[in-house]
Scaffold this motif. Structure first.
Motif, PDB file in Angstrom:
ATOM      1  N   ILE A 230     117.012  70.382   5.252  1.00 23.62           N
ATOM      2  CA  ILE A 230     115.908  69.917   4.395  1.00 23.62           C
ATOM      3  C   ILE A 230     114.713  70.867   4.490  1.00 23.62           C
ATOM      4  CG2 ILE A 230     114.229  68.048   4.069  1.00 23.62           C
ATOM      5  CD1 ILE A 230     116.518  66.140   5.106  1.00 23.62           C
ATOM      6  N   LEU A 231     114.382  71.280   5.716  1.00 22.40           N
ATOM      7  CA  LEU A 231     113.243  72.197   5.874  1.00 22.40           C
ATOM      8  C   LEU A 231     113.555  73.575   5.285  1.00 22.40           C
ATOM      9  CD1 LEU A 231     112.091  71.129   9.453  1.00 22.40           C
ATOM     10  CD2 LEU A 231     110.964  70.624   7.273  1.00 22.40           C
TER      11      LEU A 231
ATOM     12  N   THR B 173     113.036  73.333   1.553  1.00 21.87           N
ATOM     13  CA  THR B 173     111.591  73.299   1.303  1.00 21.87           C
ATOM     14  C   THR B 173     110.992  74.694   1.470  1.00 21.87           C
ATOM     15  OG1 THR B 173     111.667  71.106   2.307  1.00 21.87           O
ATOM     16  CG2 THR B 173     109.497  72.015   1.890  1.00 21.87           C
ATOM     17  N   ALA B 174     111.433  75.388   2.506  1.00 11.65           N
ATOM     18  CA  ALA B 174     110.908  76.734   2.776  1.00 11.65           C
ATOM     19  C   ALA B 174     111.274  77.706   1.649  1.00 11.65           C
ATOM     20  CB  ALA B 174     111.437  77.248   4.111  1.00 11.65           C
TER      21      ALA B 174
ATOM     22  N   LEU C 244     111.864  76.981  -1.554  1.00  9.54           N
ATOM     23  CA  LEU C 244     111.031  76.669  -2.724  1.00  9.54           C
ATOM     24  C   LEU C 244     109.613  77.187  -2.521  1.00  9.54           C
ATOM     25  CD1 LEU C 244     110.515  75.241  -5.454  1.00  9.54           C
ATOM     26  CD2 LEU C 244     109.979  73.173  -4.158  1.00  9.54           C
ATOM     27  N   ASN C 245     109.080  76.935  -1.351  1.00  9.93           N
ATOM     28  CA  ASN C 245     107.720  77.366  -1.045  1.00  9.93           C
ATOM     29  C   ASN C 245     107.582  78.884  -1.103  1.00  9.93           C
ATOM     30  OD1 ASN C 245     104.978  76.972   0.229  1.00  9.93           O
ATOM     31  ND2 ASN C 245     105.971  78.225   1.808  1.00  9.93           N
TER      32      ASN C 245
END
Lengths: 305, 305
Positions: free
Chosen positions: B123-124, B127-128, B130-131
């Protein structure tokens, strides 16, 4: 801030009114940034509103708005940038609370997003909030493209491999009871500090602060981040779920300053961080330093009781 | 593309060489965008590299690079924007494969990220990615700030409530066997089309395309997205895990065009989408239409076997 003269008392009341007014503006703006819960796909927007609009102190947006104002920026864009910090904060809380992370059921005195909805909705909601945060920055009105792009870059830095996500990865792996205080401070700087840094530095970008002011403000947000995370650890250890308004006790077995030094030394250290933050704030020479001190006092009030 | 004359044959060979060369540039750039797997926190970067650098056809980046070139943009930034599309694609696959979503174990012939690592890391990592995608857009070299901010806005739109995330929410709720073809097409446009739209429209932004060219390119990416999702559904239904190089059979019980019309009509529809896409491509009057046709042919080759 000491209350020892009518003049200061009235300043306090003015500050209180200003903080309340700005909080109202932030809450109103947050409510319009996310589509209504009737907009398709309704469940996605309901969940975003659940996570984002639940009552909170809006500390990061308040910091952004008051620092921007104190540094000379007058536009409404500071509200939007503050909201961006709150959206990313809300996204990070949704993820932290997931069963595969802290497995928490209560946040801001309401069910966490994966409890109120479900896990997949919670994960997509967090992703949507982070994504929308960048979208808001791209459309800030009356801010030139150069500054908007600088803010996008700042946010990506704050969230990424040297910020929030790295901090969360490290926190999940944090089982080293022998960690030193400086190692724990490094972790806290990432996990919590990065978004404080963004909130304050973004305000400086909006205001076009001098290098000296930006440097003092960085020092301010750094110590503020350390203070805030330590306060959070204190809450996790010393408070009940009801008092903390969230599931506590998730830090048991983790290396925290509180676990390492005991509560008395930890509270002393916390006061030290706050003093350092306030000194840096003075050096930043904002026009509204007193109001910002009031913002801090409201946030850290519980350690004085 | 028909191979009926030496001239066309040599064009085919040139196209093949060009596609291979650009794929190499994209792979090389992807490998430098994410920190090395030795960089702290190592597990986060290992997982990002696992998800992003596994062998793939890089269809979205190829589209972006060749459309930008064909519309007259010569800079290296098109490679970076293409990589951004690939990063967001990789992030979406990580999330789609999670136990709470499609619960898949195999992707691009290797274990999915939550299997190779664990759920919280997966999950992280998503997120990373996309960021970081937004971070890359903010720093595109030799692209002015106005265009960079337009690209940030486009990406946020493609990922958000009218794009990928909405599509994924709707797909998770997709159990309505009575859905019409147009409803399914709408879902596919979000779930898959949004990132094709981004890849192609971003190229047009880089190139400063005319309104007419942008409109034709939108039509192109729209039909391409529909074709690609339908091909994916065909793979899910007709192929084994090994043939598809991923866990298949996750669509059972979902409304898909294939389930609704049967495989023969679905393949006919797929050919129709591709014809529409190619017609729109002709209307866009790119200087390298033949090469782009070859990119498409390579991608959809299996439906001709």
């Amino acid at each position: 801030m000491t209350v020892n003269a009518p003049h200061n008392l009235s300043t306090d009341i003015d500050d209180f009114a200003a903080i309340k007014a700005v909080t109202g503006l932030i809450d109103a703006r947050l409510a319009t940034i996310i589509p209504s819960s009737q907009t398709w796909p309704a469940r996605l927007h309901e969940a975003q509103r659940h996570a984002l609009l639940s009552p909170g102190k809006r500390f990061r947006p308040l910091l952004c708005v008051f620092v921007a104002k104190g540094a000379g920026f007058e536009g409404d864009a500071a509200i939007d940038v503050g909201c961006v910090a709150e959206m990313v904060h809300a996204a990070s809380l949704i993820l932290d609370d997931l069963p595969c992370m802290d497995d928490a059921e209560l946040r801001r005195n309401q069910p966490t997003t994966h409890i109120a909805f479900d896990e997949s909705t919670a994960i997509l909601t967090a992703t949507a909030l982070l994504n929308r945060a960048f979208g808001v920055l791209s459309r800030l009105s009356h801010v030139d493209a150069e500054k908007r792009i600088e803010l996008v870059d700042l946010l990506s830095y704050a969230v990424g491999s040297k910020g929030l996500i790295a901090g969360q990865m490290a926190d999940l792996a944090n089982t080293d009871a022998n960690a030193s205080i400086s190692e724990i401070e490094r972790l806290n700087t990432l996990k919590t500090g990065a978004l404080f840094d963004f909130s304050v530095e973004a305000a400086a970008v909006l205001a076009g602060s001098s290098a000296g002011q930006r440097s003092a403000l960085k020092d301010f947000s750094h110590h503020l981040g350390l203070a805030f995370q330590l306060m959070d650890d204190v809450k996790d250890t010393l408070m009940s779920d009801t008092e903390a308004e969230k599931t506590v006790g998730r830090d048991i077995g983790k290396a925290t300053i509180l676990a390492l030094t005991g509560s008395e030394a930890a509270l002393e250290r916390l006061s030290g961080y706050i003093i350092n933050a306030k000194e840096a704030l003075t050096r930043a020479e904002l026009s509204n330093g007193d109001t910002l001190n009031s913002v801090l006092d409201a946030q850290f009030s519980f350690i004085r009781t």
